[in-house]
Design a protein around this motif. Structure first.
Motif, PDB file in Angstrom:
ATOM      1  N   MET A  86       0.932  -1.222   0.399  1.00 60.78           N
ATOM      2  CA  MET A  86      -0.377   0.127  -0.225  1.00 60.78           C
ATOM      3  C   MET A  86       1.177   1.185   0.045  1.00 60.78           C
ATOM      4  O   MET A  86       1.223   1.215   0.850  1.00 60.78           O
ATOM      5  CB  MET A  86      -0.838  -0.172   1.235  1.00 60.78           C
ATOM      6  N   PRO A  87       1.178   1.871  -0.729  1.00 59.06           N
ATOM      7  CA  PRO A  87       1.449   3.146  -1.462  1.00 59.06           C
ATOM      8  C   PRO A  87       2.139   4.413  -0.270  1.00 59.06           C
ATOM      9  O   PRO A  87       2.542   5.071   0.129  1.00 59.06           O
ATOM     10  CB  PRO A  87       1.672   4.035  -3.043  1.00 59.06           C
ATOM     11  N   TRP A  88       0.744   3.764   0.502  1.00 54.82           N
ATOM     12  CA  TRP A  88       0.436   5.623   1.821  1.00 54.82           C
ATOM     13  C   TRP A  88       0.690   4.996   2.797  1.00 54.82           C
ATOM     14  O   TRP A  88       0.621   6.411   3.672  1.00 54.82           O
ATOM     15  CB  TRP A  88      -1.429   6.353   1.352  1.00 54.82           C
ATOM     16  N   LEU A  89       1.294   3.684   2.947  1.00 56.22           N
ATOM     17  CA  LEU A  89       1.895   3.387   4.065  1.00 56.22           C
ATOM     18  C   LEU A  89       3.276   3.024   4.076  1.00 56.22           C
ATOM     19  O   LEU A  89       3.489   2.869   3.028  1.00 56.22           O
ATOM     20  CB  LEU A  89       1.340   1.751   4.675  1.00 56.22           C
ATOM     21  N   THR A  90       4.257   3.191   5.950  1.00 52.72           N
ATOM     22  CA  THR A  90       5.131   3.095   5.256  1.00 52.72           C
ATOM     23  C   THR A  90       5.909   1.150   5.697  1.00 52.72           C
ATOM     24  O   THR A  90       4.613   0.826   5.337  1.00 52.72           O
ATOM     25  CB  THR A  90       5.932   3.333   7.175  1.00 52.72           C
ATOM     26  N   GLN A  93       4.304  -0.219   8.610  1.00 51.51           N
ATOM     27  CA  GLN A  93       2.806   0.098   8.419  1.00 51.51           C
ATOM     28  C   GLN A  93       2.156  -0.824   7.310  1.00 51.51           C
ATOM     29  O   GLN A  93       0.604  -1.914   7.790  1.00 51.51           O
ATOM     30  CB  GLN A  93       2.382   1.526   8.160  1.00 51.51           C
ATOM     31  N   ASN A  94       2.906  -1.279   6.312  1.00 55.81           N
ATOM     32  CA  ASN A  94       2.414  -2.306   5.422  1.00 55.81           C
ATOM     33  C   ASN A  94       2.210  -3.828   6.352  1.00 55.81           C
ATOM     34  O   ASN A  94       1.332  -4.429   6.359  1.00 55.81           O
ATOM     35  CB  ASN A  94       3.298  -2.191   4.895  1.00 55.81           C
ATOM     36  N   LYS A 131       8.393   5.630   2.903  1.00 52.51           N
ATOM     37  CA  LYS A 131       6.868   4.284   2.137  1.00 52.51           C
ATOM     38  C   LYS A 131       8.091   3.869   0.902  1.00 52.51           C
ATOM     39  O   LYS A 131       8.814   3.740   0.630  1.00 52.51           O
ATOM     40  CB  LYS A 131       6.912   5.690   2.051  1.00 52.51           C
ATOM     41  N   SER A 133       7.418   4.230  -2.357  1.00 48.45           N
ATOM     42  CA  SER A 133       7.883   5.586  -3.549  1.00 48.45           C
ATOM     43  C   SER A 133       9.299   5.248  -2.839  1.00 48.45           C
ATOM     44  O   SER A 133      10.795   5.908  -3.854  1.00 48.45           O
ATOM     45  CB  SER A 133       7.136   5.681  -3.263  1.00 48.45           C
TER      46      SER A 133
END
Length: 293
Positions: A86-90, A93-94, A131, A133
Motif C-alpha cells: 500500500m503506497p500510502w503506508l510505510t 505500517q504495511n 514509504k 516510493s
C-alpha cells in the motif's frame, strides 16, 4: 518424521471448452520447499491461486492440515510477482496491517516487535519508516516477503517474486529466503522460470507439461545437500545431472507429455536416469522421482 501438510487431488481448471490443466496431484510436507516449473500457459499461477484460496478449481480438491481449501486464510501467506504494498503506508505500517489481521487483540508494542523482527530478517531495518516510493524494486520485494512471514503462515506461496529483479538483488534475496526457511522450517510452494533458482531453493521440483491439458508430468527430487551454497553449487556432481534433466524437459519433452499428446518417439533413457514411465521409490533411486499420474 515429516508430516504431510497439503494434498492436491485431481485438480483441473477449464475455461469453457478449454482445459488448462487436468488431473494434477501432489503433496507438500511440513518444512518442505517445492518449486513448480513449466512454460507459460500451463496453469502454474492458477494452481498457486487455488492453493491460496483465491481461485476455484473446476475439478479436484486441495486439503491443508486435513481441511479443504476454498477461501483465503491467514495460515497461507502469498508473495506475488509485484510487491502489492500500500503506497500510502510505510514499511512498518504495511507489515503491521497484516500482523493486526492475524492477531487483532495484540497491543501496539507486540505488533511493533513482530514487525521489527521480520524486517530485520530481510535486512531492511533502516527502511522501517520509509514509504514504498522511497525503496528500490528489490527492497519492495523484501518487504513483501517480510509481510508474508510476519503472519507466521503454515505455508508460504511465492508467485515468481524475483523474476523482474537484477541477478545480484535476486541472489541476495534468495539467500535471505533460504536462511529464514531454515530458521523457521517454513513450508513453501514457489513458481519459478529459473532452473538454477529451483535447484538452489527446492527440495522437490514439479515439472509441468505444456498446456492445454497440462499436468505435473515429472517430479525431480533434489538430493544435493540442504545447506548448499550458491557459490559452490556447480562443484557438486549432482548439480549438472539435475540441471541437464530439467533443461531437457523444458526444451525437448514438455510439449509431448500433456494429456492426449503422445510422443512421436519413445523418450530416450539416459544413463543414470530411471525408466521414463516408472515411479521410482526414493529409497532405491536417490536423485530423480518420476510421476506419470
Amino acid at each position: 518424521m515429516s508430516t504431510e501438510l497439503v494434498q492436491v487431488q485431481g485438480l483441473a481448471k477449464r475455461y469453457g471448452d478449454a482445459t488448462v490443466f487436468d488431473n494434477v496431484n501432489f503433496t507438500l510436507t511440513e518444512g518442505e520447499f517445492v518449486c513448480i516449473i513449466g512454460h507459460s500457459g500451463c496453469g502454474k499461477t492458477t494452481i498457486l491461486n487455488v492453493l491460496a484460496g483465491l481461485e476455484q478449481a473446476s475439478d479436484g480438491h486441495v486439503f491443508m492440515a486435513q481441511r479443504e481449501v476454498n477461501a483465503p486464510g491467514l495460515e497461507r501467506g502469498v508473495v506475488f510477482q509485484g510487491h502489492a504494498l500500500m503506497p500510502w503506508l510505510t514499511v512498518r505500517q504495511n507489515i503491521a496491517f497484516a500482523v493486526r489481521s492475524k492477531w487483532p487483540d495484540w497491543k501496539r508494542a507486540e505488533v511493533d516487535a513482530q514487525v521489527e523482527k521480520y524486517v530485520a530478517l530481510v535486512g531492511l531495518t533502516p527502511a522501517l519508516d520509509k514509504k514504498p516510493s522511497q525503496l528500490s524494486g528489490g527492497m519492495k520485494q523484501r518487504v513483501g516477503i517480510a509481510r508474508a512471514f510476519a503472519i507466521e503462515p503454515r505455508m508460504l506461496l511465492l508467485d515468481g517474486p524475483f523474476g523482474a529483479l537484477d541477478a545480484l538483488t535476486r541472489g541476495t534475496i534468495q539467500d535471505e529466503l533460504l536462511k529464514i526457511c531454515a530458521a523457521t522450517r517454513q513450508t513453501v510452494f514457489m513458481i519459478t522460470h529459473d532452473v538454477d533458482e529451483a535447484i538452489l531453493l527446492a527440495d522437490r521440483i514439479l515439472l509441468m507439461a505444456n498446456g492445454p491439458q497440462a499436468r505435473v508430468a515429472e517430479i525431480v527430487v533434489n538430493t544435493m545437500s540442504r545447506d548448499r551454497q550458491r557459490a559452490t553449487l556447480h562443484h557438486d556432481p549432482q548439480y549438472y545431472r539435475i540441471r541437464n534433466h530439467l533443461v531437457d524437459f523444458l526444451v525437448e519433452r514438455s510439449a509431448t507429455l500433456s494429456h492426449g499428446r503422445a510422443p512421436e518417439h519413445p523418450p530416450e533413457v539416459r544413463p543414470g536416469l530411471p525408466e521414463p514411465a516408472e515411479v521410482i521409490p526414493l529409497d532405491t533411486h536417490p536423485a530423480i522421482h518420476r510421476s506419470t499420474a
